[in-house]
Design an enzyme around this catalytic site. Sequence first.
Site, PDB file in Angstrom:
ATOM      1  N   VAL A  16      31.558  10.259  35.328  1.00  0.00           N
ATOM      2  CA  VAL A  16      30.527   9.102  35.269  1.00  0.00           C
ATOM      3  C   VAL A  16      30.533   8.055  36.832  1.00  0.00           C
ATOM      4  O   VAL A  16      30.289   6.811  36.508  1.00  0.00           O
ATOM      5  CB  VAL A  16      30.818   7.946  33.992  1.00  0.00           C
ATOM      6  CG1 VAL A  16      30.238   8.722  32.739  1.00  0.00           C
ATOM      7  CG2 VAL A  16      32.130   7.410  34.144  1.00  0.00           C
ATOM      8  N   ASP A  75      35.441  11.264  32.180  1.00  0.00           N
ATOM      9  CA  ASP A  75      36.297  11.106  33.352  1.00  0.00           C
ATOM     10  C   ASP A  75      35.508   9.646  33.909  1.00  0.00           C
ATOM     11  O   ASP A  75      34.621   9.705  34.586  1.00  0.00           O
ATOM     12  CB  ASP A  75      36.094  12.268  34.357  1.00  0.00           C
ATOM     13  CG  ASP A  75      37.019  12.072  35.588  1.00  0.00           C
ATOM     14  OD1 ASP A  75      38.196  12.389  35.429  1.00  0.00           O
ATOM     15  OD2 ASP A  75      36.436  11.296  36.400  1.00  0.00           O
ATOM     16  N   TYR A 113      34.787   2.693  39.558  1.00  0.00           N
ATOM     17  CA  TYR A 113      33.530   2.857  39.086  1.00  0.00           C
ATOM     18  C   TYR A 113      32.981   1.617  38.666  1.00  0.00           C
ATOM     19  O   TYR A 113      31.719   1.618  38.570  1.00  0.00           O
ATOM     20  CB  TYR A 113      33.436   4.101  38.196  1.00  0.00           C
ATOM     21  CG  TYR A 113      33.647   5.393  38.509  1.00  0.00           C
ATOM     22  CD1 TYR A 113      34.294   5.951  39.892  1.00  0.00           C
ATOM     23  CD2 TYR A 113      33.992   6.568  37.675  1.00  0.00           C
ATOM     24  CE1 TYR A 113      34.640   6.905  40.338  1.00  0.00           C
ATOM     25  CE2 TYR A 113      34.433   7.945  38.022  1.00  0.00           C
ATOM     26  CZ  TYR A 113      34.828   7.943  39.380  1.00  0.00           C
ATOM     27  OH  TYR A 113      35.292   9.146  39.704  1.00  0.00           O
ATOM     28  N   LYS A 137      41.471   6.194  36.665  1.00  0.00           N
ATOM     29  CA  LYS A 137      41.994   6.511  37.918  1.00  0.00           C
ATOM     30  C   LYS A 137      42.411   5.137  38.397  1.00  0.00           C
ATOM     31  O   LYS A 137      41.696   3.998  38.599  1.00  0.00           O
ATOM     32  CB  LYS A 137      40.924   7.019  38.998  1.00  0.00           C
ATOM     33  CG  LYS A 137      40.486   8.103  38.534  1.00  0.00           C
ATOM     34  CD  LYS A 137      39.742   9.244  39.325  1.00  0.00           C
ATOM     35  CE  LYS A 137      38.921  10.240  38.574  1.00  0.00           C
ATOM     36  NZ  LYS A 137      37.580   9.903  38.088  1.00  0.00           N
ATOM     37  N   HIS A 146      43.589   7.457  42.430  1.00  0.00           N
ATOM     38  CA  HIS A 146      42.487   8.042  42.916  1.00  0.00           C
ATOM     39  C   HIS A 146      42.326   8.701  44.424  1.00  0.00           C
ATOM     40  O   HIS A 146      41.482   9.676  44.608  1.00  0.00           O
ATOM     41  CB  HIS A 146      41.471   6.674  42.931  1.00  0.00           C
ATOM     42  CG  HIS A 146      39.974   7.034  42.660  1.00  0.00           C
ATOM     43  ND1 HIS A 146      39.110   6.489  42.057  1.00  0.00           N
ATOM     44  CD2 HIS A 146      39.156   8.242  42.873  1.00  0.00           C
ATOM     45  CE1 HIS A 146      38.047   6.790  42.001  1.00  0.00           C
ATOM     46  NE2 HIS A 146      38.024   7.938  42.518  1.00  0.00           N
ATOM     47  N   LEU A 193      28.461  19.964  41.457  1.00  0.00           N
ATOM     48  CA  LEU A 193      27.033  20.474  41.821  1.00  0.00           C
ATOM     49  C   LEU A 193      26.852  19.998  43.015  1.00  0.00           C
ATOM     50  O   LEU A 193      25.617  20.053  43.586  1.00  0.00           O
ATOM     51  CB  LEU A 193      26.150  19.817  40.780  1.00  0.00           C
ATOM     52  CG  LEU A 193      26.431  19.905  39.096  1.00  0.00           C
ATOM     53  CD1 LEU A 193      25.576  19.219  38.273  1.00  0.00           C
ATOM     54  CD2 LEU A 193      26.686  21.561  38.806  1.00  0.00           C
ATOM     55  N   ARG A 240      20.072  17.306  30.385  1.00  0.00           N
ATOM     56  CA  ARG A 240      21.024  17.631  31.367  1.00  0.00           C
ATOM     57  C   ARG A 240      22.392  17.806  30.788  1.00  0.00           C
ATOM     58  O   ARG A 240      23.355  18.923  31.227  1.00  0.00           O
ATOM     59  CB  ARG A 240      20.884  17.067  32.905  1.00  0.00           C
ATOM     60  CG  ARG A 240      19.513  17.268  33.657  1.00  0.00           C
ATOM     61  CD  ARG A 240      19.504  16.478  34.716  1.00  0.00           C
ATOM     62  NE  ARG A 240      18.105  16.778  35.547  1.00  0.00           N
ATOM     63  CZ  ARG A 240      17.927  16.141  36.800  1.00  0.00           C
ATOM     64  NH1 ARG A 240      18.583  15.089  36.962  1.00  0.00           N
ATOM     65  NH2 ARG A 240      16.769  16.353  37.286  1.00  0.00           N
TER      66      ARG A 240
HETATM   67  P1  A2P Z   1      21.119  12.964  37.134  1.00  0.00           P
HETATM   68  O1  A2P Z   1      22.329  12.185  36.990  1.00  0.00           O
HETATM   69  O2  A2P Z   1      20.286  12.105  37.411  1.00  0.00           O
HETATM   70  O3  A2P Z   1      21.040  13.773  35.818  1.00  0.00           O
HETATM   71  P2  A2P Z   1      27.658  16.173  40.613  1.00  0.00           P
HETATM   72  O4  A2P Z   1      28.199  16.352  39.164  1.00  0.00           O
HETATM   73  O5  A2P Z   1      28.110  17.424  41.533  1.00  0.00           O
HETATM   74  O6  A2P Z   1      28.131  15.002  40.988  1.00  0.00           O
HETATM   75  O7  A2P Z   1      26.251  16.288  40.384  1.00  0.00           O
HETATM   76  C1  A2P Z   1      25.494  15.195  39.965  1.00  0.00           C
HETATM   77  C2  A2P Z   1      24.085  15.351  40.323  1.00  0.00           C
HETATM   78  O8  A2P Z   1      23.507  16.492  40.006  1.00  0.00           O
HETATM   79  C3  A2P Z   1      23.302  14.036  40.024  1.00  0.00           C
HETATM   80  O9  A2P Z   1      22.375  13.578  40.831  1.00  0.00           O
HETATM   81  C4  A2P Z   1      22.534  14.632  38.725  1.00  0.00           C
HETATM   82  O10 A2P Z   1      21.104  13.816  38.237  1.00  0.00           O
HETATM   83  C5  A2P Z   1      22.416  16.085  38.974  1.00  0.00           C
HETATM   84  N1  A2P Z   1      22.260  16.933  37.724  1.00  0.00           N
HETATM   85  C6  A2P Z   1      23.433  17.144  36.806  1.00  0.00           C
HETATM   86  N2  A2P Z   1      23.186  18.060  36.131  1.00  0.00           N
HETATM   87  C7  A2P Z   1      21.957  18.683  36.395  1.00  0.00           C
HETATM   88  C8  A2P Z   1      21.011  19.653  35.945  1.00  0.00           C
HETATM   89  N3  A2P Z   1      21.414  20.350  34.724  1.00  0.00           N
HETATM   90  N4  A2P Z   1      19.975  19.856  36.334  1.00  0.00           N
HETATM   91  C9  A2P Z   1      19.573  19.277  37.506  1.00  0.00           C
HETATM   92  N5  A2P Z   1      20.108  18.065  37.953  1.00  0.00           N
HETATM   93  C10 A2P Z   1      21.597  17.879  37.513  1.00  0.00           C
END
Ligand code: A2P
Length: 276
Positions: free
Chosen positions: A28, A53, A58, A83, A113, A192, A238
Amino acid sequence: MAAGELTDNGRARVLADGKQIPLLALGVWQVPDGPECENAVRWALEAGYRHIDTAQAYGNEASVGRALRDSGVAREDVFITTKFNPGSRDPEAEAQRSLERLGVDSLDLYIVHWPQGGPTWAWDGMQRARERGYARSIGISNFSASEVDDLLKVAEVAPVVNQVQFSPFEFRRGLLAACEARGLALEAYSPLGTGRHLRDPQVAEIAERLGRTPAQVLIRWALQRGLIVLPKSTHRERIEQNAQVFDFELTSADMDALDGLDGTGGTDRALERLWW
Ligand code: A2P
């Protein structure tokens, strides 16, 4: 069960201190305190996540706690990480404040952290927080291999995880090997690439061929590399999609292709640039 082994359903692993940690967490970071964070955590718990987490930095621990209480899921069934913000001085006192904000009696995992001011000064306070029962397990985040070693020289209770930025594009092989050799489980944050890696053509090609999404491919890669993985999303569909990663497997050819996207040279460092 021995450290590093997966538990029966393949969704949790055993840490070096014997505690079990679910492999998939909702992260988060950058989710504002309030309804957005509460919804994300509630949807994650509904979708079957059992690991959340958060962090003092945060500013959303209260929302995590509220969502957990409102969910009806038993406290002991959810693994909660927060953290220590090393901008403050006292990990033990800050752990108590986190417990109050979260509204829980104990953290499952409490992590330094980042190694601001050096990798060792906060550890006494982390050990005290554990001794007093504020946290069952203690660990670190954003520590490079050399910093892990510096800490292990002085630690009475060793850290059991190191949480770092990790993905095929940041495949810190050296750091992963060093952590595994020293009994630390590696947790992958920003798996991601905070969204950037979802647009990569090679990731997209694999996803399309498997009838999966790029996010699922990247999360699955982390699981198959033996990591605990913490994707972040605030969108219900998502959050649900990111949890559908235990019903398919990447072939070794696809794993190799993803490994090849690394831009860190297989570093044993946690970060390319420090922010403190
Ligand atoms: P959102 O929070 O608007 O859904 P990471 O986990 O690497 O930090 O990436 C997080 C980013 O990836 C956020 O901007 C999130 O957007 C986006 N995101 C998370 N899951 C997905 C998904 N399944 N498809 C597209 N975008 C995703």
